[in-house]
Design a protein around this motif. Structure first.
Motif, PDB file in Angstrom:
ATOM      1  N   THR A 138       0.838  -1.198   0.000  1.00 44.42           N
ATOM      2  CA  THR A 138       0.000   0.000   0.000  1.00 44.42           C
ATOM      3  C   THR A 138       0.870   1.244   0.000  1.00 44.42           C
ATOM      4  OG1 THR A 138      -0.144   0.069   2.418  1.00 44.42           O
ATOM      5  CG2 THR A 138      -1.800  -1.233   1.257  1.00 44.42           C
ATOM      6  N   PHE A 139       0.221   2.395  -0.205  1.00 45.40           N
ATOM      7  CA  PHE A 139       0.949   3.664  -0.249  1.00 45.40           C
ATOM      8  C   PHE A 139       1.482   4.031   1.135  1.00 45.40           C
ATOM      9  CE2 PHE A 139      -1.750   4.400  -4.060  1.00 45.40           C
ATOM     10  CZ  PHE A 139      -0.723   4.653  -4.956  1.00 45.40           C
ATOM     11  N   ALA A 140       2.647   4.659   1.150  1.00 45.46           N
ATOM     12  CA  ALA A 140       3.203   5.181   2.404  1.00 45.46           C
ATOM     13  C   ALA A 140       2.548   6.495   2.785  1.00 45.46           C
ATOM     14  CB  ALA A 140       4.713   5.365   2.274  1.00 45.46           C
ATOM     15  N   PHE A 141       1.793   7.102   1.842  1.00 47.49           N
ATOM     16  CA  PHE A 141       1.066   8.342   2.112  1.00 47.49           C
ATOM     17  C   PHE A 141      -0.402   8.007   2.341  1.00 47.49           C
ATOM     18  CE2 PHE A 141       4.091   9.668  -1.454  1.00 47.49           C
ATOM     19  CZ  PHE A 141       5.146   9.832  -0.577  1.00 47.49           C
ATOM     20  N   ILE A 142      -0.999   8.555   3.400  1.00 47.30           N
ATOM     21  CA  ILE A 142      -2.401   8.283   3.691  1.00 47.30           C
ATOM     22  C   ILE A 142      -3.094   9.572   4.095  1.00 47.30           C
ATOM     23  CG2 ILE A 142      -1.935   5.910   4.400  1.00 47.30           C
ATOM     24  CD1 ILE A 142      -2.180   6.820   7.304  1.00 47.30           C
ATOM     25  N   GLU A 143      -4.415   9.492   4.258  1.00 52.27           N
ATOM     26  CA  GLU A 143      -5.182  10.642   4.723  1.00 52.27           C
ATOM     27  C   GLU A 143      -4.838  10.962   6.176  1.00 52.27           C
ATOM     28  OE1 GLU A 143      -9.470  10.455   3.694  1.00 52.27           O
ATOM     29  OE2 GLU A 143      -8.946   8.523   2.806  1.00 52.27           O
ATOM     30  N   GLU A 183      -5.377  15.466  -0.619  1.00 49.38           N
ATOM     31  CA  GLU A 183      -5.638  15.205   0.796  1.00 49.38           C
ATOM     32  C   GLU A 183      -5.589  13.716   1.120  1.00 49.38           C
ATOM     33  OE1 GLU A 183      -5.853  17.330   3.320  1.00 49.38           O
ATOM     34  OE2 GLU A 183      -5.244  18.774   1.809  1.00 49.38           O
ATOM     35  N   LYS A 184      -5.740  12.860   0.108  1.00 54.61           N
ATOM     36  CA  LYS A 184      -5.641  11.418   0.337  1.00 54.61           C
ATOM     37  C   LYS A 184      -4.210  10.980   0.613  1.00 54.61           C
ATOM     38  CE  LYS A 184      -9.697   9.689  -2.133  1.00 54.61           C
ATOM     39  NZ  LYS A 184     -10.220   9.002  -0.961  1.00 54.61           N
ATOM     40  N   PHE A 185      -3.250  11.850   0.318  1.00 55.83           N
ATOM     41  CA  PHE A 185      -1.839  11.531   0.536  1.00 55.83           C
ATOM     42  C   PHE A 185      -1.186  12.645   1.343  1.00 55.83           C
ATOM     43  CE2 PHE A 185      -3.153   9.911  -3.666  1.00 55.83           C
ATOM     44  CZ  PHE A 185      -3.043   8.547  -3.428  1.00 55.83           C
ATOM     45  N   ALA A 186      -1.828  13.032   2.439  1.00 58.78           N
ATOM     46  CA  ALA A 186      -1.394  14.218   3.184  1.00 58.78           C
ATOM     47  C   ALA A 186      -0.291  13.935   4.189  1.00 58.78           C
ATOM     48  CB  ALA A 186      -2.592  14.846   3.897  1.00 58.78           C
ATOM     49  N   VAL A 187      -0.261  12.731   4.780  1.00 60.89           N
ATOM     50  CA  VAL A 187       0.722  12.425   5.821  1.00 60.89           C
ATOM     51  C   VAL A 187       1.369  11.072   5.544  1.00 60.89           C
ATOM     52  CG1 VAL A 187      -0.528  13.758   7.560  1.00 60.89           C
ATOM     53  CG2 VAL A 187      -0.970  11.311   7.344  1.00 60.89           C
ATOM     54  N   MET A 188       2.552  10.866   6.164  1.00 57.69           N
ATOM     55  CA  MET A 188       3.205   9.562   6.097  1.00 57.69           C
ATOM     56  C   MET A 188       2.534   8.627   7.102  1.00 57.69           C
ATOM     57  SD  MET A 188       5.541  10.234   3.853  1.00 57.69           S
ATOM     58  CE  MET A 188       6.752   8.930   3.936  1.00 57.69           C
TER      59      MET A 188
END
Length: 691
Positions: free
Chosen positions: A413-418, A440-445
């Motif tokens: 999965t992505f390392a970036f999440i909401e 915004e779906k990839f706002a934080v680690m």
């Protein structure tokens, strides 16, 4: 970049088919994504990388093809430039009337070329419309089609203003005023900020520089006199404006990569030629070219020895000079006063090659057009043994193999999440936020691997798959740094669905057993203690400990967390996550050795006790192990009972204890003494009653 083959052949006399051209250009760094037949013509769709804005044009692609086939590129209009980088502003006897242009922000707009024209707006000829359509651009009118045609041909975006709608006939290149608004050509009203560059008249903004024009000065059927614009805008400024407005255009995609600041006058000349060619109007007055800081070409050395040293093959001098000259570079032999050891050439890249910064960039151009297929097939010399691989790679492989063997499927999965999805897993810490997230779906680690796995379960549940078990091995991020972890998520049946057995949903013991198997793989003893976590159900949550240190957690996912990710509240999900770096640190360093099977028999004793029902079985097991001798090899709880015959607040726990010595047969007295010590400890520590 879509280009009709017929258009390419206007600039280079290439006889090869589109398929043959695509094959060759693919190994020359310009990959062909597809071919589309249009009658007698073929549209070639090239994949242009971000560092090659010069190939966002027909001429740029034709130049690459001409170099690859060692053919001559027909004129691209550079002959009209003077030695100072400016262009001849008037080539006929037109009047001295010229557009009134002022650049207030030369740092953001390095050049602005404008020309007047008297026009008759109508439809463009069919041949022009056909080419625009083949390139994916909708024909609008003869004037707008000319600007788009020139952009595709030369790579220089253009725009046209209705001069009658420009107050006082002025063109002012400035920053937007705070709160300034304008309606763009797509009909949307946009609020601008001072960080954005606009093309304004005497009163208000009429164009978002390099991105999109304004509706108030749009070309219409009533337009009689217009102003053509061709300019150079700073790439970073265009990129920032386009992102803030959420407005991506053909023009902005070219400017933000880096445009050729010597191209505007060539593009203007071509636009005026087309204007007369298709009988849409004629030029009026003199062209204005505001050029605050003319382009200063830079010269770089190219060492002959460096070419062979970097490419691993000898390239003849004649080939080096031919390739670079064909690509538009100025090539001169190194002067006599060149630095010691420099034997080669002095190279001046053309203004459109914004990707040329170092000598290695020049060598790459030589290598790709000379042909990497000429590289000799030799093995590199090995002077020392390669370093050992990172032990974490082998560790992750063992964990992966074990989990796959237990019926789990691996997920990535992505390392970036909401930011919202990360909150339950932060434990009061601050998330690692991205300075410039894609959305915004990839706002934080991610602080945990579990949010991604929960989303996978939700996706599978929505698509009719209720029985899913997945895992991921990856990196988690906190303000304290990065850690490598393994996470599991299990939903649905605890055992495979089969006609011969009863169906049983997954429970706490299943996920706990998986964790114990992973710990066994690393040869580390783990214990579990009850805990309260925001994302786990109270009473069905536990910490995972090694030598008293928490290295992870497991339990039932909170229904509220599941519902927030579109999982039905009725779906029981069990999750676990552990810190693989902590597990590795606790693992024995010595190499595993094979051990002989036990030669001496084991002795099994059962013990049943009454203890408080608030006491966990794990706590009792810890007490048993601490009181027992080394000959105790296994403790297993086989029964737990509350009900008739058991006092309120109490629970009956039954344990099976296995004793064995690797050196001798245990006597009955030794086992009895061990059992007495264990029962005594249970009474003293937990107030247990033996049944």
């Amino acid at each position: 970049m879509k280009v009709p083959l017929s258009w390419i052949r206007e600039f280079v006399d290439v006889k090869a088919t589109a398929e043959e051209i695509g094959t060759l250009m693919g190994v020359r760094g310009l990959a062909l994504e597809g071919l589309d037949a249009h009658g007698d013509d073929v549209v070639m769709d090239f994949d242009v990388t971000a560092n090659r804005p010069d190939c966002m044009s027909v001429i740029g692609i034709a130049r690459e093809i001409a170099t690859a086939y060692n053919l001559t590129l027909r004129s691209d209009g550079r002959s009209d430039e003077r030695s100072d980088g400016r262009s001849d502003e008037r080539s006929d006897n037109r009047s001295d009337e010229r557009p009134d242009v002022t650049i207030v922000e030369p740092a953001l707009c390095g050049r602005y070329v404008a020309a007047l024209a008297d026009v008759s707006v109508g439809a463009s000829p069919k041949w022009m419309q056909d080419r625009l359509l083949m390139c994916g651009i909708r024909p609008i009118s003869n004037i707008v089609d000319i600007t788009n045609y020139v952009m595709l041909e030369t790579g220089q975006p253009m725009h046209a203003f209705d001069l009658a709608k420009m107050r006082e006939g002025k063109i002012i290149v400035r920053r937007a005023k705070p709160g300034e608004t304008m309606t763009t050509l797509d009909g949307k009203k946009r609020t601008l900020t001072p960080e954005m560059l606009v093309i304004a008249d005497a009163e208000c903004a009429e164009d978002i520089g390099g991105v999109m024009g304004g509706a108030s000065s749009e070309i219409s059927n009533s337009t009689k006199r217009l102003v053509f614009e061709a300019a150079y805008f700073t790439p970073a400024q265009i990129r920032s404006t386009s992102k803030k407005l959420g407005l991506k255009t053909e023009a902005s995609s070219r400017f933000e990569r880096g445009a050729d600041r010597t191209a505007p006058p060539r593009a203007m000349k071509r636009a005026l030629e087309l204007l007369e060619k298709i009988n849409a109007g004629k030029p009026a007055g003199t062209m204005t070219d505001v050029y605050p800081a003319p382009y200063q070409p830079k010269t770089m050395p190219l060492d002959r020895a460096r070419i062979s040293g970097l490419l691993g093959m000898q390239v003849p001098d004649a080939s080096v000079e031919r390739i670079l000259t064909a690509l538009g570079f100025e090539v001169r032999s190194a002067s006599a006063n060149a630095p010691a050891g420099h034997a080669g050439w002095e190279i001046t890249p053309p203004a459109w090659r914004v990707d040329m910064h170092r000598q290695v960039d020049l060598i790459e151009e030589v290598g790709r057009h000379y042909g990497f297929e000429h590289l000799p097939a030799t093995f590199p010399g090995v002077e020392k043994a390669p370093p050992p691989s990172d032990p974490r790679i082998a560790r992750d492989r063992r964990v992966r193999t074990a989990l796959l063997g237990m019926g789990f499927s691996e997920a990535i999965t992505f390392a970036f999440i909401e930011a919202e999805a990360s909150q339950p897993y932060l434990d009061g810490r601050t998330p690692v936020a991205l300075a410039n997230p894609l959305s915004e779906k990839f706002a934080v680690m991610r602080p945990s691997l579990l949010p991604g796995l929960v989303d996978i379960l939700s996706h599978n549940r929505r698509h009719g798959r209720p029985d899913v078990r997945v895992f991921e091995i990856g990196t988690r991020f906190t303000p304290d740094g990065e850690t490598r972890g393994a996470a599991l998520a299990w939903m649905g049946l605890g055992t495979p669905d089969h006609w011969s057995g009863a169906r049983r949903p997954v429970d706490f013991s299943d996920i706990k057993g998986v964790v114990e198997q992973l710990a066994s793989l690393a040869s580390v003893p783990v214990t579990f203690t009850e805990v309260e976590r925001t994302f786990l159900v109270r009473g069905r949550a536990a910490n995972i400990l090694i030598n008293g240190h928490v290295i992870g957690g497991l339990g039932q996912l909170s229904p509220e967390i599941g519902e927030a990710r579109d999982l039905p509240a009725t779906s029981e999900v069990y999750v676990a996550e552990l810190n693989l770096d902590a597990v590795t640190a606790a693992s024995p360093i010595e190499t595993r050795r094979a051990a002989t099977l036990p030669r001496f028999p084991f002795v099994v004793r059962d013990v049943s006790i009454l203890v408080s029902n608030s006491l966990s079985a794990e706590t009792v097991r810890v007490t048993i192990r601490s009181a027992a001798p080394d000959t105790l090899v296994q403790v297993r709880e086989f029964d737990r009972y509350e009900g008739k015959g058991v006092p309120d607040g109490k629970v009956s726990l039954s344990f099976r204890l296995t004793f064995q010595s690797p050196e001798r047969t245990l006597t009955d007295d030794e086992v009895s003494a061990a059992m007495t010590a264990i029962v005594t400890a249970l009474k003293q520590v937990h107030g247990a009653e033996q049944r």
